[in-house]
Scaffold this active site. Structure first.
Site, PDB file in Angstrom:
ATOM      1  N   TYR A 268      -1.987  -1.151  10.185  1.00 46.11           N
ATOM      2  CA  TYR A 268      -1.971  -1.637   8.473  1.00 46.11           C
ATOM      3  C   TYR A 268      -0.635  -1.064   8.151  1.00 46.11           C
ATOM      4  CZ  TYR A 268      -3.843  -1.542   3.884  1.00 46.11           C
ATOM      5  OH  TYR A 268      -4.722  -2.010   2.350  1.00 46.11           O
TER       6      TYR A 268
ATOM      7  N   SER B 147       1.058  -1.350  -0.255  1.00 49.76           N
ATOM      8  CA  SER B 147      -0.136   0.361  -0.014  1.00 49.76           C
ATOM      9  C   SER B 147       0.872   1.301   0.072  1.00 49.76           C
ATOM     10  CB  SER B 147      -1.031  -0.211   1.186  1.00 49.76           C
ATOM     11  OG  SER B 147      -1.501   1.401   1.734  1.00 49.76           O
TER      12      SER B 147
HETATM   13  P1  NDP Z   1     -11.374  -6.305  -0.006  1.00 48.70           P
HETATM   14  O1  NDP Z   1     -11.436  -6.092   1.740  1.00 48.70           O
HETATM   15  O2  NDP Z   1     -12.270  -5.558  -0.623  1.00 48.70           O
HETATM   16  O3  NDP Z   1     -10.770  -7.824  -0.327  1.00 48.70           O
HETATM   17  C1  NDP Z   1     -10.004  -8.151   1.060  1.00 48.70           C
HETATM   18  C2  NDP Z   1     -10.570 -10.243   0.665  1.00 48.70           C
HETATM   19  O4  NDP Z   1      -9.481 -10.506   2.243  1.00 48.70           O
HETATM   20  C3  NDP Z   1     -12.288 -10.538   1.354  1.00 48.70           C
HETATM   21  O5  NDP Z   1     -12.442 -11.344  -0.186  1.00 48.70           O
HETATM   22  C4  NDP Z   1     -11.623 -10.589   2.794  1.00 48.70           C
HETATM   23  O6  NDP Z   1     -12.766 -12.287   2.952  1.00 48.70           O
HETATM   24  C5  NDP Z   1     -10.236 -11.709   2.208  1.00 48.70           C
HETATM   25  N1  NDP Z   1      -9.522 -11.676   3.311  1.00 48.70           N
HETATM   26  C6  NDP Z   1      -9.860 -10.439   5.033  1.00 48.70           C
HETATM   27  N2  NDP Z   1      -9.557 -11.327   5.993  1.00 48.70           N
HETATM   28  C7  NDP Z   1      -8.669 -12.333   6.102  1.00 48.70           C
HETATM   29  C8  NDP Z   1      -9.120 -13.608   6.808  1.00 48.70           C
HETATM   30  N3  NDP Z   1      -8.670 -13.118   7.695  1.00 48.70           N
HETATM   31  N4  NDP Z   1      -8.705 -15.184   6.415  1.00 48.70           N
HETATM   32  C9  NDP Z   1      -9.704 -15.049   4.640  1.00 48.70           C
HETATM   33  N5  NDP Z   1      -9.436 -13.793   3.931  1.00 48.70           N
HETATM   34  C10 NDP Z   1      -9.645 -12.956   4.350  1.00 48.70           C
HETATM   35  O7  NDP Z   1      -9.871  -5.486   0.159  1.00 48.70           O
HETATM   36  P2  NDP Z   1      -9.414  -5.078  -1.312  1.00 48.70           P
HETATM   37  O8  NDP Z   1      -9.346  -6.071  -2.212  1.00 48.70           O
HETATM   38  O9  NDP Z   1      -9.058  -3.598  -1.094  1.00 48.70           O
HETATM   39  O10 NDP Z   1      -7.804  -5.061  -1.217  1.00 48.70           O
HETATM   40  C11 NDP Z   1      -6.965  -6.389  -1.036  1.00 48.70           C
HETATM   41  C12 NDP Z   1      -5.566  -6.372  -0.603  1.00 48.70           C
HETATM   42  O11 NDP Z   1      -4.954  -4.511  -1.668  1.00 48.70           O
HETATM   43  C13 NDP Z   1      -5.557  -5.562   0.386  1.00 48.70           C
HETATM   44  O12 NDP Z   1      -4.077  -6.127   0.578  1.00 48.70           O
HETATM   45  C14 NDP Z   1      -5.730  -4.418   0.524  1.00 48.70           C
HETATM   46  O13 NDP Z   1      -4.602  -4.057   1.612  1.00 48.70           O
HETATM   47  C15 NDP Z   1      -5.254  -3.544  -0.450  1.00 48.70           C
HETATM   48  N6  NDP Z   1      -4.778  -2.621  -1.432  1.00 48.70           N
HETATM   49  C16 NDP Z   1      -5.326  -1.908  -1.255  1.00 48.70           C
HETATM   50  C17 NDP Z   1      -6.276  -0.985  -1.714  1.00 48.70           C
HETATM   51  C18 NDP Z   1      -7.962   0.140  -1.801  1.00 48.70           C
HETATM   52  O14 NDP Z   1      -7.873   1.224  -2.211  1.00 48.70           O
HETATM   53  N7  NDP Z   1      -9.052  -1.323  -2.212  1.00 48.70           N
HETATM   54  C19 NDP Z   1      -5.248  -0.166  -1.739  1.00 48.70           C
HETATM   55  C20 NDP Z   1      -4.352  -0.079  -1.217  1.00 48.70           C
HETATM   56  C21 NDP Z   1      -3.781  -1.878  -0.544  1.00 48.70           C
HETATM   57  P3  NDP Z   1     -14.102 -11.881   2.862  1.00 48.70           P
HETATM   58  O15 NDP Z   1     -14.870 -11.019   1.761  1.00 48.70           O
HETATM   59  O16 NDP Z   1     -14.611 -13.459   3.701  1.00 48.70           O
HETATM   60  O17 NDP Z   1     -14.232 -10.652   4.336  1.00 48.70           O
END
Ligand code: NDP
Length: 250
Positions: free
Chosen positions: A169, A156
């Site tokens: 985070y 990030s």
């Molecule tokens: P979302 O919250 O939309 O999706 C995250 C996914 O990870 C979901 O499918 C969630 O499952 C899964 N997840 C979370 N916790 C667990 C766990 N304990 N065990 C298994 N699965 C888990 O996030 P984004 O798509 O936005 O983010 C994806 C990546 O990109 C992350 O690493 C985030 O830090 C990074 N990022 C995102 C940005 C943004 O603007 N969106 C900016 C910078 C970085 P469930 O669907 O069941 O909740």
């Protein structure tokens, strides 16, 4: 704009590859899983909400792409033995792993440093750092069994420059960048490459939790990021390791 941000992959760029995506049920991970499948990969969908993984599985089937596999697993509670069992199953079924997209993570609570709650801090560090290490460690033999494997960590902007109130985070994303560098250096002369993606602001549930008042229609969608996600998984990047890349032009 960097070349990889408008990379165009041939339709069969990932044919024959087996790729595991964490957090494949929603947001960026969901889009990456569908994109990899569309380009010919057999995708292993890991996530904590089975219904979401099943919906992605069905969509992949409807695309006529190679049949996916599902691993329902909550990284909050999973131990090394869960990851070892998972790796053994992957070796039994596929004999190798060509790609690992470490995408799942949690935002935790954004707060002033003096208000950081220890339980919440430890949960974020566990899911975003410790669990990623355990998954990767368990899968190293499968990754090394592939002719040219790719590990992608997800960082990030706040994992490269600290920002007020982003606490656990941001700290976890600095650790992610560090973990990727350690692994990339260790495997520099192997056939496994290790890189990091910073997605940039993207229209997902995590983003709307961090910025609830924002007009999300102005944000890039997960689909907009896919050129870099494809480039780093395809053989076109096979000589690139130890890098940290932005999925969006700045
Ligand atoms: P979302 O919250 O939309 O999706 C995250 C996914 O990870 C979901 O499918 C969630 O499952 C899964 N997840 C979370 N916790 C667990 C766990 N304990 N065990 C298994 N699965 C888990 O996030 P984004 O798509 O936005 O983010 C994806 C990546 O990109 C992350 O690493 C985030 O830090 C990074 N990022 C995102 C940005 C943004 O603007 N969106 C900016 C910078 C970085 P469930 O669907 O069941 O909740």
């Amino acid at each position: 704009m960097q070349q990889y941000q408008n990379y165009q992959a041939p339709a069969d760029a990932l044919a024959g590859k087996v790729i595991l995506v964490t957090g494949a049920g929603d947001g960026i991970g969901r889009e990456a899983a569908l994109t990899y499948a569309k380009h010919g990969a057999t995708v292993i969908l890991l996530g904590r909400t089975t219904a979401k993984l099943e919906a992605v599985y069905d969509e992949i089937e409807q695309l006529g792409a190679p049949q996916a596999a599902i691993i329902p697993l909550d990284m909050k509670g999973a131990t090394e033995s869960h990851y070892r069992d998972m790796a053994a199953t992957i070796m039994d079924q596929f004999g190798k792993l060509d790609g690992l997209l470490l995408n799942a993570s949690v935002l935790g609570v954004l707060s002033p440093f003096g208000h950081i709650n220890l339980d919440s801090f430890q949960e974020v560090m566990h899911i975003n750092v410790t669990a990623q290490m355990m998954i990767t460690k368990a899968l190293l033999p499968a990754l090394n069994a592939a002719p040219a494997s790719s590990v992608i960590f997800t960082s990030s902007g706040v994992g490269r420059k600290g920002r007020a109130h982003w606490g656990a985070y941001a700290i976890s994303k600095f650790a992610t960048e560090g973990m990727a560098q350690v692994l990339a250096d260790e495997y520099e002369s192997s056939s496994m490459r290790v890189n990091v993606i910073n997605p940039g602001a993207t229209r997902t549930k995590m983003r709307s939790k961090a910025y609830p008042a924002e007009d999300s229609s102005r944000l890039k969608t997960p689909a907009d990021l896919m050129p870099l996600y494809l480039f780093l998984m395809s053989d076109d990047s096979k000589d690139i390791t130890g890098g940290s890349f932005d999925a969006q032009a700045s």
